[in-house]
Write a protein that holds these residues in place. Structure first.
Motif, PDB file in Angstrom:
ATOM      1  N   GLY A 168      26.279  65.449  19.041  1.00 24.20           N
ATOM      2  CA  GLY A 168      26.217  66.757  18.410  1.00 24.20           C
ATOM      3  C   GLY A 168      26.197  67.892  19.405  1.00 24.20           C
ATOM      4  O   GLY A 168      26.308  67.679  20.621  1.00 24.20           O
ATOM      5  N   PRO A 169      26.026  69.105  18.887  1.00 29.62           N
ATOM      6  CA  PRO A 169      26.051  70.278  19.760  1.00 29.62           C
ATOM      7  C   PRO A 169      24.723  70.554  20.462  1.00 29.62           C
ATOM      8  O   PRO A 169      24.647  71.466  21.266  1.00 29.62           O
ATOM      9  CB  PRO A 169      26.384  71.414  18.787  1.00 29.62           C
ATOM     10  CG  PRO A 169      25.828  70.974  17.480  1.00 29.62           C
ATOM     11  CD  PRO A 169      25.972  69.479  17.455  1.00 29.62           C
ATOM     12  N   GLU A 170      23.691  69.770  20.161  1.00 30.14           N
ATOM     13  CA  GLU A 170      22.393  69.993  20.799  1.00 30.14           C
ATOM     14  C   GLU A 170      22.013  68.793  21.655  1.00 30.14           C
ATOM     15  O   GLU A 170      22.327  67.672  21.284  1.00 30.14           O
ATOM     16  CB  GLU A 170      21.313  70.235  19.736  1.00 30.14           C
ATOM     17  CG  GLU A 170      21.611  71.380  18.780  1.00 30.14           C
ATOM     18  CD  GLU A 170      21.622  72.749  19.457  1.00 30.14           C
ATOM     19  OE1 GLU A 170      21.072  72.862  20.571  1.00 30.14           O
ATOM     20  OE2 GLU A 170      22.196  73.675  18.887  1.00 30.14           O
TER      21      GLU A 170
END
Lengths: 232, 265
Positions: A44-46
């Motif tokens: 994911g983006p995190e």
């Protein structure tokens, strides 16, 4: 070699104890001691910023990183996982000749210092690793002596011994430890810094040195302590 | 072949081959990312902010991730325009896309001095003037007006917090285009304050774009948290003439070539 985007694959994992894992990676280019790679360890983006991956061991076709419990990617990285690396970031270490005694000092990530011991050990020198917290010492080259305890006390005890010392203390050495390190000739620090870009674009890793302001990501992550000035 | 004229009211103009630009503050001063992607895919490269005199890093520098992005405080260190020209002019000349130099200046005199340095440089196609969030309206007007007496097209970079207000000021002062892409400021527990980047910034950036589009009849370069082709298309659909990519270059550098390809118009 300019920083490039490099595809990598995790080919195997080694469980080391204390929840740590060593991940062996195959990539067309790899960091040298003193350099790192940046990568997003997860789908994911995190977390938003890439992880900083220091090499901890090398094989002819592979190199390894080590992840501690709670670190980004610790539970995501599996054999077969694909990674997109950015690097190599920083300059390869330019250390004095490998003869003599080598003192390594670390708290959270001692494995990042282990590649620096290879030349010393191969040249017949001795290496001593000082740690502040429990670590799976059986994963460390048997030729390296390991001591665990209060770092300032350990450093004080061994400060006259080394020809070369390298410290990697996160987030940075406490004042007492920094003062002790400053008394050791040839004391170096492997910086632990946040590297949003890794190419010198974002200016987040500026470093105050005796030669002026530098960027850790381009000028290097391993520094002779005497070259660094107190960071304001 | 140019797909876009970004300064139609300027005598030279600012013709771009792509509607996707590298935003100031994220891509460096020149070719820092040349090993990652082909700059010919960019419509233009906008430099990191340059001041007239050299600027030191902030005393307290921070890069702190939060859900949705990163807070960055650097002080925008730079060598000053004169030294930057010595270091980067040859690189700017060789870049396969036009270069827009972002200037953060304090006075009209500095504007005049900087333009004298930049107007003779090959491939420097425009200047982007940046302003502090608390910049006085009169100062913004004066700096834009002075810059517009030069030979290069002038883009005014609007502070995030006062985008609509400053759009009107810059438009009245003669700006040829407006950048609606400056990062907002924020504070995280510590407390630490700085510029905010990341996909979490995108909704506010799109909101700002709509507000400015409603009142300003100038070409708009929009940006702020664009991390996908869909977000870039949303900016264009909201009235942007071109889209600036900012911190996506930090968080997804390997995906940039594909993102630029998807946005090739």
């Amino acid at each position: 070699m300019p920083v490039q985007a490099i595809a990598a694959q995790c080919v195997r994992l080694e469980l080391l104890g204390h929840g740590r894992v060593r991940a062996w990676l195959r990539s067309s280019a790899r960091p040298q001691p003193g350099q790192c790679m940046l990568a997003r360890l997860g789908p994911g983006p995190e977390p938003y910023l890439p992880s900083v991956l220091f090499p901890v061991a090398f094989e002819p076709e592979l190199w390894a990183i080590e992840l501690a419990p709670g670190e980004a990617g610790r539970d995501w990285l599996q054999p077969g996982s694909s990674l997109e690396l950015l690097g190599p970031v920083g300059r390869p270490a330019a250390l004095p000749a490998a003869r003599g005694n080598l003192l390594l000092i670390a708290n959270a990530q001692p494995a990042r210092l282990l590649p620096f011991a290879a030349a010393t050990l191969d040249a017949g020198g001795a290496a001593l690793l000082l740690l502040s917290r429990p670590y799976p010492v059986e994963s460390v080259d048997a030729r390296i002596e390991v001591r665990i305890g209060h770092l300032p006390a350990l450093v004080r005890e061994h400060s006259a011994w080394p020809a070369l010392a390298i410290a990697h203390v996160e987030p940075q050495p406490a004042p007492e430890l920094a003062a002790l390190l400053a008394q050791i000739p040839n004391a170096h620090v492997l910086l632990s810094v946040c590297l949003p870009c890794g190419v010198g674009a974002c200016q987040a890793c500026t470093l105050r040195t005796r030669a002026g302001w530098k960027l850790a990501c381009t000028a290097g992550l391993l520094w002779l302590l005497a070259e660094l000035q107190a960071q304001p | 072949m140019a797909v876009l004229e970004l300064a139609p009211n300027h005598k030279i103009g600012l013709a771009l081959r792509s509607r996707v630009l590298a935003a100031s503050g994220c891509w460096g001063f020149a070719d820092e990312y040349a090993g990652i992607l082909d700059f010919a895919q960019l419509g233009a490269f906008i430099t990191n902010p340059l001041t007239y005199a050299a600027r030191q890093p902030a005393a307290t520098r921070t890069a702190l991730a939060f859900p949705g992005g990163v807070l960055l405080h650097t002080g925008f260190p730079n060598p000053g325009l004169r030294a930057a020209v010595k270091t980067y002019a040859a690189k700017w000349a060789r870049m396969p896309c036009p270069v827009i130099v972002h200037l953060a200046l304090d006075s009209s005199a500095e504007v005049t001095l900087c333009l004298a340095l930049l107007e003779r440089l090959e491939n420097v196609a425009a200047v982007e003037l940046g302003f502090r969030a608390d910049e006085h309206a009169h100062t913004i007007s004066e700096l834009v007006r002075t810059a517009c007496t030069g030979l290069l097209p002038v883009l005014a970079a609007l502070p995030f917090e006062r985008a609509a207000e400053c759009a009107l000021i810059a438009a009245r002062a003669g700006a040829h285009g407006l950048s609606v892409s400056a990062p907002p400021r924020g504070t995280l527990p510590g407390p630490v304050s700085g510029r905010l980047y990341g996909h979490g910034v995108f909704p506010g950036a799109l909101h700002n774009l709509q507000a400015v589009r409603a009142i300003a009849d100038l070409p708009l370069l929009a940006g702020g948290g664009v991390h996908s082709a869909e977000q870039a298309q949303a900016m264009l659909a909201a009235g942007a003439a071109a889209v600036q990519l900012d911190s996506v270059v930090w968080s997804q550098p390997a995906q940039l070539p594909a993102l630029l390809q998807a946005l090739a118009l």
